[in-house]
Write an enzyme that holds these catalytic residues in place. Structure first.
Site, short mmCIF file in Angstrom:
data_model
loop_
_atom_site.label_atom_id
_atom_site.label_comp_id
_atom_site.label_asym_id
_atom_site.label_seq_id
_atom_site.Cartn_x
_atom_site.Cartn_y
_atom_site.Cartn_z
N GLY A 14 0.83 -1.19 0.00
CA GLY A 14 0.00 0.00 0.00
C GLY A 14 0.87 1.24 0.00
O GLY A 14 2.02 1.20 0.43
N HIS A 46 3.46 4.80 3.02
CA HIS A 46 4.63 4.40 3.82
C HIS A 46 5.91 5.01 3.29
O HIS A 46 7.00 4.55 3.62
CB HIS A 46 4.75 2.88 3.84
CG HIS A 46 3.51 2.17 4.23
ND1 HIS A 46 2.88 2.42 5.43
CD2 HIS A 46 2.74 1.25 3.58
CE1 HIS A 46 1.79 1.67 5.51
NE2 HIS A 46 1.68 0.97 4.40
N ASP A 97 -1.56 -8.03 0.54
CA ASP A 97 -0.39 -7.96 -0.33
C ASP A 97 0.04 -9.36 -0.76
O ASP A 97 0.39 -9.58 -1.92
CB ASP A 97 0.77 -7.28 0.42
CG ASP A 97 0.52 -5.80 0.63
OD1 ASP A 97 0.33 -5.08 -0.36
OD2 ASP A 97 0.48 -5.37 1.80
N HIS A 150 -0.32 0.80 9.65
CA HIS A 150 -1.62 1.27 9.18
C HIS A 150 -2.47 1.69 10.37
O HIS A 150 -3.69 1.75 10.30
CB HIS A 150 -2.35 0.18 8.41
CG HIS A 150 -1.51 -0.50 7.40
ND1 HIS A 150 -0.79 -1.64 7.68
CD2 HIS A 150 -1.22 -0.18 6.13
CE1 HIS A 150 -0.11 -2.01 6.61
NE2 HIS A 150 -0.35 -1.13 5.65
#
Lengths: 331, 331
Positions: A54, A57, A110, A219
């Protein structure tokens, strides 16, 4: 929402466009598959290294594409795995006869995207290896994982396999090196504030004015415990105890020490944390061979930090020392 | 206060200790005078380059000490000028027969400390030059300055004189180069949030949930205007217009473009700003020769950014490209 943003839907594409514009000689942005890749790969004699995850980051992973690091990164939207077909298209674009190594932080979304992307690529005759990173000691089986989460320690796996791939290591050798680095790397993080995803426009969770989340995920996932804020030294001692005793790291070990900012914490505070960690490791008879104090794997604008140790041996230290280039740089 | 801190009075010394511990082979911390210096200077054939300023702007200046950059930095406490005797002691410690160049951002307190430190050093026969940096176009005669403020553009002056001093340039030549770079450099910043000094424990000023401060100073000083938050592109357009028209930068120019984070803004957002700035410069016929997207001169944990342009010529570009090392680094 106090952010530099236009349309939240364009947050990731506009960032990627910026990265490519700032590095026009070395990187390109492929809008169709939302990816950043080196302009000088694939090379027949080099395994191509890819990571996706995602977004949110940064600098992981779209800003660590470059010589001796990643050959491509295929990010999803903020805190969302990349689509499987984007993983597949990325693998195709960078495919070399030497193969492709896909690096995946251990989150269920992922892993699914990368497993399917790998199957699609293998069906076309591309040689693919997958390596999963799970360095976070905070929790097992979290909100979005079976097993441990992959966090900032990921940087060391990328650095080591990136360097080895430039030296001509084959896919099996890279899998061995990457697994070794992952097996010797441990991380734990802590949040002082929540983060605000651009599309949500408000903090992802609530954290009281005097509270901190110990063992937080990148997250904003819950960690081990939420409790009253303590001072910097006490925080380091707690993170260090959790990390050191997990592997465990022993007296006589030589380590890399990383203090990673989570996005909203200034680097002045990171060095206050580093100081204590370095001193406490010395007291335990553990020598710091290499130091990393910066942002490596963030959670948008979250105030917080994580502490990572890697047990060094001659091979790992040599690979960490090797020259490398990334979009993120000082000069 | 959501910060990693022990005793706020020890914020700066503990940070400096951390910097030295993380760079033991190259840097040392001198607690008596609160300074960070290279371990391999003074050198008889090299002018020593020093900068001081209040702390809270890291990586400026204590984290940009290293080969090809500063030889020493003598910071004050957070947002406070260093004491004049510390400036003097720093000049003595790094004094070389080739002389010492003191770099000062244009704030009245800093200028006073450096002028007096210079007098004390000269009284002992040390050859000293002083160079003032004032790149901020936002306001003239601000809260803490006569004339313009010195902000992130300072990085380019340090980089250029640092590189030239390694090549053996004498004090007069370094003054010429530094003045030239300063004269071709312009910056403007913008804050989305206030910052919180550790000793105060609460935000330094109030900024409404939908407000931004256009032209903010790096100590939270008022800028040109406070008004409703707009989107990223509109913000860049405004900063760029103010900067471009000030020198002015013209069609056909080649520039360095810096997007500097003010401490609390994640790098993802900085690249969204970079994208627009690069595109708008292209539309104006101005080519970006070098790109800088990171934190260079911050204001503690302030969310915000500044935009800097430097008009490049052959000499400046060569000095900006020269190798350099700092405490702040990625690898």
């Amino acid at each position: 929402m106090k952010k530099f943003v236009n349309d939240p839907k364009q947050f990731v594409p506009e960032m990627l466009e910026g990265i490519a514009l700032a590095n026009q000689d070395k990187l390109k942005y492929v809008p169709d598959y939302n990816l950043i890749m080196r302009t000088d790969i694939p090379r027949d004699d080099k395994v191509s290294i890819v990571q996706g995850s995602g977004s949110g980051h940064e600098p992981a992973h779209v800003m660590v594409v470059g010589r001796g690091m990643l050959d491509a990164a295929c990010p999803g939207d903020v805190f969302a795995a990349p689509p499987m077909d984007y993983v597949y298209e990325t693998a195709k674009l960078v495919a070399s006869p030497a193969g492709v190594l896909l690096l995946v932080n251990n989150y269920t979304g992922d892993r699914m995207a990368f497993d399917m992307g790998r199957e699609m690529a293998e069906a076309e005759g591309i040689k693919v290896g997958v390596l999963t990173i799970d360095d976070d000691v905070a929790v097992k089986d979290s909100l979005y994982t079976v097993g441990r989460r992959g966090v900032a320690g990921n940087f060391f796996v990328i650095k080591a396999v990136g360097a080895a791939s430039e030296e001509g290591a084959d896919l099996d050798e890279l899998l061995r090196i990457g697994q070794k680095v992952n097996s010797l790397t441990r991380t734990m993080g802590l949040a002082l504030t929540a983060c605000t995803p651009p599309a949500k426009g408000s903090p992802l969770f609530e954290l009281g004015a005097d509270e901190m989340e110990v063992g937080v995920g990148i997250h904003g996932e819950p960690g081990r415990e939420r409790r009253n804020l303590t001072n910097a030294d006490a925080i380091v001692d707690e993170l260090l105890e959790a990390v050191v005793t997990d592997l465990p790291y022993d007296s006589g070990d030589r380590v890399a020490l990383m203090i990673n900012g989570l996005g909203g914490t200034p680097i002045s505070e990171l060095y206050i944390l580093y100081r204590r960690a370095h001193q406490q490791l010395a007291d335990r008879g553990i020598a710091v061979g290499r130091s990393y104090v910066n942002e490596y794997c963030t959670s948008l604008d979250m105030a917080g930090a994580s502490l990572t140790l890697v047990r060094l041996d001659e091979e790992i230290e040599r690979l960490l020392e090797a020259p490398a280039e990334t979009a993120i740089r000082i000069f």
